[in-house]
Motif scaffolding. Structure first.
Motif, PDB file in Angstrom:
ATOM      1  N   ALA A 637      34.625  35.525  37.029  1.00 25.60           N
ATOM      2  CA  ALA A 637      34.359  35.688  35.600  1.00 25.60           C
ATOM      3  C   ALA A 637      34.236  34.335  34.892  1.00 25.60           C
ATOM      4  N   LEU A 638      35.010  33.357  35.340  1.00 23.97           N
ATOM      5  CA  LEU A 638      34.907  32.009  34.754  1.00 23.97           C
ATOM      6  C   LEU A 638      33.508  31.440  34.975  1.00 23.97           C
ATOM      7  N   LEU A 639      32.969  31.689  36.179  1.00 22.01           N
ATOM      8  CA  LEU A 639      31.613  31.205  36.465  1.00 22.01           C
ATOM      9  C   LEU A 639      30.605  31.843  35.523  1.00 22.01           C
ATOM     10  N   ASN A 640      30.739  33.152  35.306  1.00 22.19           N
ATOM     11  CA  ASN A 640      29.809  33.857  34.429  1.00 22.19           C
ATOM     12  C   ASN A 640      29.894  33.363  32.992  1.00 22.19           C
ATOM     13  N   LYS A 641      31.074  32.828  32.624  1.00 26.85           N
ATOM     14  CA  LYS A 641      31.246  32.298  31.267  1.00 26.85           C
ATOM     15  C   LYS A 641      30.818  30.840  31.164  1.00 26.85           C
ATOM     16  N   GLY A 642      30.356  30.252  32.280  1.00 26.49           N
ATOM     17  CA  GLY A 642      29.819  28.895  32.243  1.00 26.49           C
ATOM     18  C   GLY A 642      30.807  27.781  32.503  1.00 26.49           C
ATOM     19  N   ALA A 643      31.933  28.090  33.154  1.00 26.18           N
ATOM     20  CA  ALA A 643      32.926  27.041  33.438  1.00 26.18           C
ATOM     21  C   ALA A 643      32.332  26.001  34.381  1.00 26.18           C
ATOM     22  N   GLN A 644      32.561  24.722  34.060  1.00 21.15           N
ATOM     23  CA  GLN A 644      32.038  23.609  34.862  1.00 21.15           C
ATOM     24  C   GLN A 644      33.130  22.963  35.714  1.00 21.15           C
ATOM     25  N   VAL A 645      34.380  23.179  35.338  1.00 17.03           N
ATOM     26  CA  VAL A 645      35.540  22.657  36.070  1.00 17.03           C
ATOM     27  C   VAL A 645      36.585  23.760  36.119  1.00 17.03           C
ATOM     28  N   PHE A 646      37.239  23.928  37.282  1.00 15.66           N
ATOM     29  CA  PHE A 646      38.356  24.871  37.403  1.00 15.66           C
ATOM     30  C   PHE A 646      39.664  24.086  37.316  1.00 15.66           C
ATOM     31  N   LEU A 647      40.656  24.694  36.638  1.00 15.71           N
ATOM     32  CA  LEU A 647      41.961  24.053  36.480  1.00 15.71           C
ATOM     33  C   LEU A 647      43.072  25.051  36.766  1.00 15.71           C
ATOM     34  N   ASN A 648      44.012  24.670  37.634  1.00 16.07           N
ATOM     35  CA  ASN A 648      45.247  25.416  37.849  1.00 16.07           C
ATOM     36  C   ASN A 648      46.334  24.747  37.014  1.00 16.07           C
ATOM     37  N   SER A 649      46.775  25.449  35.991  1.00 21.11           N
ATOM     38  CA  SER A 649      47.767  24.867  35.076  1.00 21.11           C
ATOM     39  C   SER A 649      49.189  25.042  35.571  1.00 21.11           C
ATOM     40  N   GLY A 650      49.352  25.596  36.781  1.00 20.89           N
ATOM     41  CA  GLY A 650      50.691  25.785  37.342  1.00 20.89           C
ATOM     42  C   GLY A 650      51.177  27.211  37.237  1.00 20.89           C
ATOM     43  N   ASP A 651      50.250  28.160  37.086  1.00 17.33           N
ATOM     44  CA  ASP A 651      50.607  29.561  36.948  1.00 17.33           C
ATOM     45  C   ASP A 651      51.099  30.118  38.290  1.00 17.33           C
ATOM     46  N   ASN A 652      52.249  30.833  38.268  1.00 17.05           N
ATOM     47  CA  ASN A 652      52.835  31.344  39.517  1.00 17.05           C
ATOM     48  C   ASN A 652      51.959  32.406  40.173  1.00 17.05           C
ATOM     49  N   THR A 653      51.384  33.306  39.356  1.00 21.43           N
ATOM     50  CA  THR A 653      50.527  34.361  39.906  1.00 21.43           C
ATOM     51  C   THR A 653      49.286  33.758  40.552  1.00 21.43           C
ATOM     52  N   LEU A 654      48.696  32.775  39.893  1.00 18.76           N
ATOM     53  CA  LEU A 654      47.515  32.115  40.451  1.00 18.76           C
ATOM     54  C   LEU A 654      47.862  31.409  41.753  1.00 18.76           C
ATOM     55  N   ASN A 655      49.025  30.788  41.821  1.00 18.33           N
ATOM     56  CA  ASN A 655      49.408  30.067  43.039  1.00 18.33           C
ATOM     57  C   ASN A 655      49.541  31.000  44.243  1.00 18.33           C
ATOM     58  N   VAL A 656      49.956  32.253  44.007  1.00 15.43           N
ATOM     59  CA  VAL A 656      50.085  33.200  45.104  1.00 15.43           C
ATOM     60  C   VAL A 656      48.721  33.490  45.735  1.00 15.43           C
ATOM     61  N   SER A 657      47.671  33.508  44.893  1.00 19.72           N
ATOM     62  CA  SER A 657      46.316  33.791  45.397  1.00 19.72           C
ATOM     63  C   SER A 657      45.399  32.592  45.161  1.00 19.72           C
ATOM     64  N   TYR A 658      45.946  31.399  45.386  1.00 18.95           N
ATOM     65  CA  TYR A 658      45.188  30.178  45.112  1.00 18.95           C
ATOM     66  C   TYR A 658      43.973  30.050  46.040  1.00 18.95           C
ATOM     67  N   ASP A 659      44.059  30.618  47.242  1.00 22.60           N
ATOM     68  CA  ASP A 659      42.932  30.559  48.182  1.00 22.60           C
ATOM     69  C   ASP A 659      41.662  31.139  47.570  1.00 22.60           C
ATOM     70  N   SER A 660      41.803  32.253  46.857  1.00 27.23           N
ATOM     71  CA  SER A 660      40.641  32.886  46.228  1.00 27.23           C
ATOM     72  C   SER A 660      40.057  31.984  45.153  1.00 27.23           C
ATOM     73  N   PHE A 661      40.911  31.421  44.336  1.00 34.14           N
ATOM     74  CA  PHE A 661      40.493  30.520  43.256  1.00 34.14           C
ATOM     75  C   PHE A 661      39.761  29.306  43.827  1.00 34.14           C
ATOM     76  N   ALA A 662      40.350  28.717  44.885  1.00 36.02           N
ATOM     77  CA  ALA A 662      39.772  27.520  45.492  1.00 36.02           C
ATOM     78  C   ALA A 662      38.449  27.829  46.188  1.00 36.02           C
ATOM     79  N   LYS A 663      38.347  29.018  46.800  1.00 35.36           N
ATOM     80  CA  LYS A 663      37.109  29.378  47.511  1.00 35.36           C
ATOM     81  C   LYS A 663      35.938  29.543  46.543  1.00 35.36           C
ATOM     82  N   VAL A 664      36.186  30.194  45.412  1.00 30.48           N
ATOM     83  CA  VAL A 664      35.120  30.353  44.412  1.00 30.48           C
ATOM     84  C   VAL A 664      34.649  28.989  43.924  1.00 30.48           C
ATOM     85  N   ALA A 665      35.608  28.076  43.705  1.00 25.17           N
ATOM     86  CA  ALA A 665      35.247  26.727  43.268  1.00 25.17           C
ATOM     87  C   ALA A 665      34.428  26.009  44.325  1.00 25.17           C
TER      88      ALA A 665
END
Length: 808
Positions: A637-665
């Protein structure tokens, strides 16, 4: 059904009020708990009325919670409670069924027979599985043992001292771990007791004995083996510099039958430690053996380091045998030295007690590079972990015994550094060690005398790498102040395994155990502590590993906090993070963040970012999630909104599934930045975040102060100021990005190849006397890796020429 739903709604509201917060994952597992409560209750109360059934469910719930409380009190791991629950419910059902046999005896007997059949079948399967496991384990063990031939290994060392003995023992233990036994190896251990002539005789004897391999521990032993081994493979360990004794020109270009592990003492870090303890204006004394090449090399490095300290004078006393050491030490003391600095020297370390006795008479501290001498009376030690030297050497021995040519095995440099502090020596010398010195330490000697052993409960939300780093910092800080688990304090470790209701049960269990201090790690655990023990005057709470303690009611300001609460916050450096993004990618202004809106720490961070992002000329694109399974779609969804940089702000839920976040990037060539240090290896170009080890150290510092009697109400909440900057060269290359030299100089760690199982890491040295930029070091390492691939044949040709030239 209506009554049931009403009670469920009431319970949900009560639990939210009880915990002080609500989370979408709070209900996970509650259905099982409810069923267990009903089954247990109905097994006890069998009156067929609506009131009895409601009462039975309540009674079953209470008994079920008592069972969990008892298991926790007995020390059971929370993650094993599910097994206990299943067994308890099964037992209840079986007892209930058995108690209703009257009038159904035939049916019951049939069921019993069926139960027996199933039990026998399951038992047979379990036995077969156990036998199979034992068989395959033994088969695997047989495969790992080298039984085709019995090898003869000669181990030789120049003398007995802490460093060399530890190397030898680590070598032998690691060979055993690899799979070698007495049936595979005949090991001949020899010690020259400091006599060079004896060394030569030992090597000659090894040649006569026709050993298959020689392990030489120390520089003199390696020199003797080089000169007299007559082509027998030699693996050296614990020598400072193999190049000064002509064992090789580089790590890959060396004598054909010789390889091993090496590393010299960090004299720059040694002097940094000395100045932190004693100041910059000093007279230092060193005793060293002029006949040992490694000693000469280390003293040279020390002198080079001291060129950057104009107010420090160095006085030397050279010796040639242990009998001269005490006289040499006294001569330096008479020159008015402020401290001894003892670089690695086999002769000196063998007679360390002689120096210690003279130094203690005048209360002169000793700084040494032998970590093992810390307990013998040195004030501070800083040097390599020589267990690593022995272990690495064992693996090289294994490779050679399995047929690999030593000529093809490069020298290995060990890099793990241990900094030790002796609290007893500091007390004897009247030296007060500041927090910065204690923060350096990772090995401590000396305990405080306490009248009563206090209990400390350390509670974490889940198993995370950063939490473990933080816990290690806490333990090191406690040891630095003279507190060690099971000696003068008792530490109870608890892990909720990401189960929110479990946190409260753990807190209640710790209260029932009458712990003196609770150390909650992470926001959910601190929230529970606020709800459970805020009014318990007998328990102090020292929190750490938390972004924002103010958001959850632990405090209104650093000085205005709950009277029994204090701790260390580690709010991430978000403003500096956006400056970093702007520095690296000035044309990318749309920053995409995935975060869980139910996490208080994430909400605080996002709110903070919103406050300054417009002033940076950037736009924040948000995508919220409620559980890890939603991260992949949120990232897209971030890509569809035009995000140019991805940022992990230290969210615990995101860290559990960080592989998915990193793969999309990675799949879309989006630069990924993170505040979490451990994510640097996962398609992340840069990390800028809190130093969680330092956070733990500072939390441990507060913990020690409270153990010493300080009131937590008077200790203000602190924010960890130290941050870490990690860069991933591999990811940068994929993005066609080149780090600036300025950025490389600032980095604490540079990952060169994150695709490897053991990534190549270059740690940056930020000291003022740095002579080479990190960029040059990085370039050199990359060139070396490329050269290694091309130079094997050239090395062989060169070595063959040298051998033939010697014959001519």
């Amino acid at each position: 059904i209506a009554l049931s739903n009403g009670l469920v709604g009431l319970c949900g509201a009560a639990v939210a009020q009880y915990q002080g917060f609500a989370d979408i994952g709070m209900g996970i597992g509650m259905v099982v708990n409810g069923l267990a409560a009903v089954i247990i209750g109905e097994a006890i109360l069998k009156i067929p009325s609506i009131y009895a059934r409601i009462s039975s469910a309540a009674l079953g719930s209470i008994l079920f919670r008592y069972m969990i409380a008892f298991a926790l009190f007995a020390g059971m791991n929370p993650i094993d409670l599910k097994l206990l629950t299943a067994l308890f419910v099964l037992l209840t059902l079986f007892i209930s069924f058995a108690s209703n046999r009257k009038g159904r005896k035939a049916k019951f007997n049939f069921k019993i027979n069926q139960f027996k059949k199933y039990t026998v079948a399951i038992s047979m399967i379990a036995i077969i599985a156990l036998i199979g496991g034992i068989y395959f384990t033994k088969t695997e063990d047989k495969n790992t043992n080298i039984s085709a031939k019995k090898y003869k290994i000669g181990i030789v060392q120049i003398t007995s001292n802490g460093i060399l003995d530890i190397t030898r023992e680590a070598l032998l233990k690691e060979l055993e771990e690899i799979g070698y036994s007495e049936d595979d190896l005949e090991i001949i251990q020899k010690n020259a007791n400091g006599d060079i002539a004896t060394l030569n005789n030992i090597i000659d004897n090894f040649v006569v004995e026709k050993v298959n391999l020689i392990v030489s521990i120390s520089t003199p032993a390696t020199q003797a083996a080089m000169n007299r081994s007559k082509g027998i493979p030699v693996v050296f360990a614990t020598i400072a510099n193999p190049f000064i004794i002509k064992a090789g020109i580089s790590e890959t270009d060396h004598l054909p039958n010789i390889t091993g592990t090496y590393g010299w003492a960090p004299m720059d870090k040694t002097i940094e430690l000395v100045t932190e303890v004693l100041g910059n204006k000093l007279k230092l004394g060193i005793v060293w053996d002029i006949g040992q090449a490694n000693s000469e090399f280390n003293v040279h490095n020390l002198k080079q380091t001291l060129k950057n300290y104009p107010n420090i004078q160095l006085f030397e006393a050279t010796i040639s045998s242990t009998s001269e050491i005490q006289q040499a030490a006294v001569s330096l003391i008479n020159k008015g030295i402020d401290a001894f600095v003892l670089a690695p020297d086999n002769t000196v370390y063998s007679a360390f007690d002689a120096i210690l006795k003279s130094a203690n008479e005048k209360k002169i501290p000793i700084f040494i590079n032998d970590v093992e001498r810390l307990a013998d009376g040195a004030l501070c030690s800083i040097g390599h972990d020589y267990n690593t030297s022995g272990q690495d050497a064992a693996h090289i021995v294994d490779r050679i015994l399995k047929g690999e040519n030593p000529d093809n095995i490069p020298f290995q440099k060990y890099s793990k550094i241990v900094c030790g502090i002796n609290n007893d020596a500091a007390k004897f010398l009247g030296i007060k060690l500041n927090d910065e010195v204690i923060y350096r330490g990772n090995e401590f000697v000396g305990l405080k005398n306490v009248q009563k052993k206090k209990k400390i409960g350390i509670v974490q939300f889940a198993m995370e790498p950063n939490v473990e780093v933080c816990k290690q910092g806490i333990l090191n800080a406690l040891a630095g102040y003279g507190y060690k688990d099971k000696e003068n304090i008792e530490i109870i470790y608890k892990n909720a395994n990401a189960d929110f209701p479990m946190i409260n049960s753990i807190m209640q269990d710790l209260e029932s155990r009458n712990v003196d201090i609770i150390v909650p790690l992470s926001t959910p655990v601190v929230q529970s502590a606020v709800q459970q023990v805020y009014d318990n005057k007998d328990i102090s709470v020292v929190f750490t590993y938390i972004y924002d303690p103010y958001k959850i009611g632990a405090a209104k300001s650093p000085t205005d906090h709950l009277p029994n609460f204090t701790g260390i916050a580690c709010f991430p450096p978000m403003e500096e993070m956006f400056d970093l993004i702007k520095e690296m990618f000035p044309n990318k202004t749309k920053i995409g963040v995935v975060w869980n809106s139910s996490e208080a720490n994430s909400e605080s961070v996002i709110k903070f970012i919103r406050g300054f992002i417009k002033s940076k000329g950037m736009e924040l694109i948000e995508s919220t999630v409620t559980n890890p399974s939603e991260v992949l779609d949120a990232s897209k969804a971030l890509l569809n909104k035009g995000a140019q940089v991805f940022l992990n702000s230290g969210d615990n839920t995101l860290n559990v599934s960080y592989d998915s976040f990193a793969k999309v990037a990675a799949d879309n060539n989006i630069p990924l930045f993170s505040a979490d240090a451990e994510t640097i290896y996962n398609n992340t170009i840069a990390v800028l975040g809190p130093d969680y080890y330092r956070t733990g150290l500072e939390g441990g510092n507060y913990l020690a102060k409270i153990l010493d009697g300080e009131n937590p109400a008077k200790l203000p909440i602190l924010q960890t100021k130290k941050t870490v900057l990690y860069l991933n060269q591999d990811v940068a290359k994929k993005l066609n990005y080149k780090f600036s030299e300025s950025l490389l100089k600032r980095a604490n760690k540079i990952v060169v190849d994150s695709t490897l199982n053991d990534p190549i890491i270059i740690s940056s040295n930020n000291s003022k006397d740095k002579t080479k930029s990190t960029k040059n070091i990085l370039t050199t390492n990359i060139k070396i890796n490329n050269i290694k691939k091309k130079s094997t044949e050239l090395s062989r040709m060169y070595n063959n020429i040298i051998i033939k030239a010697k014959e001519v």
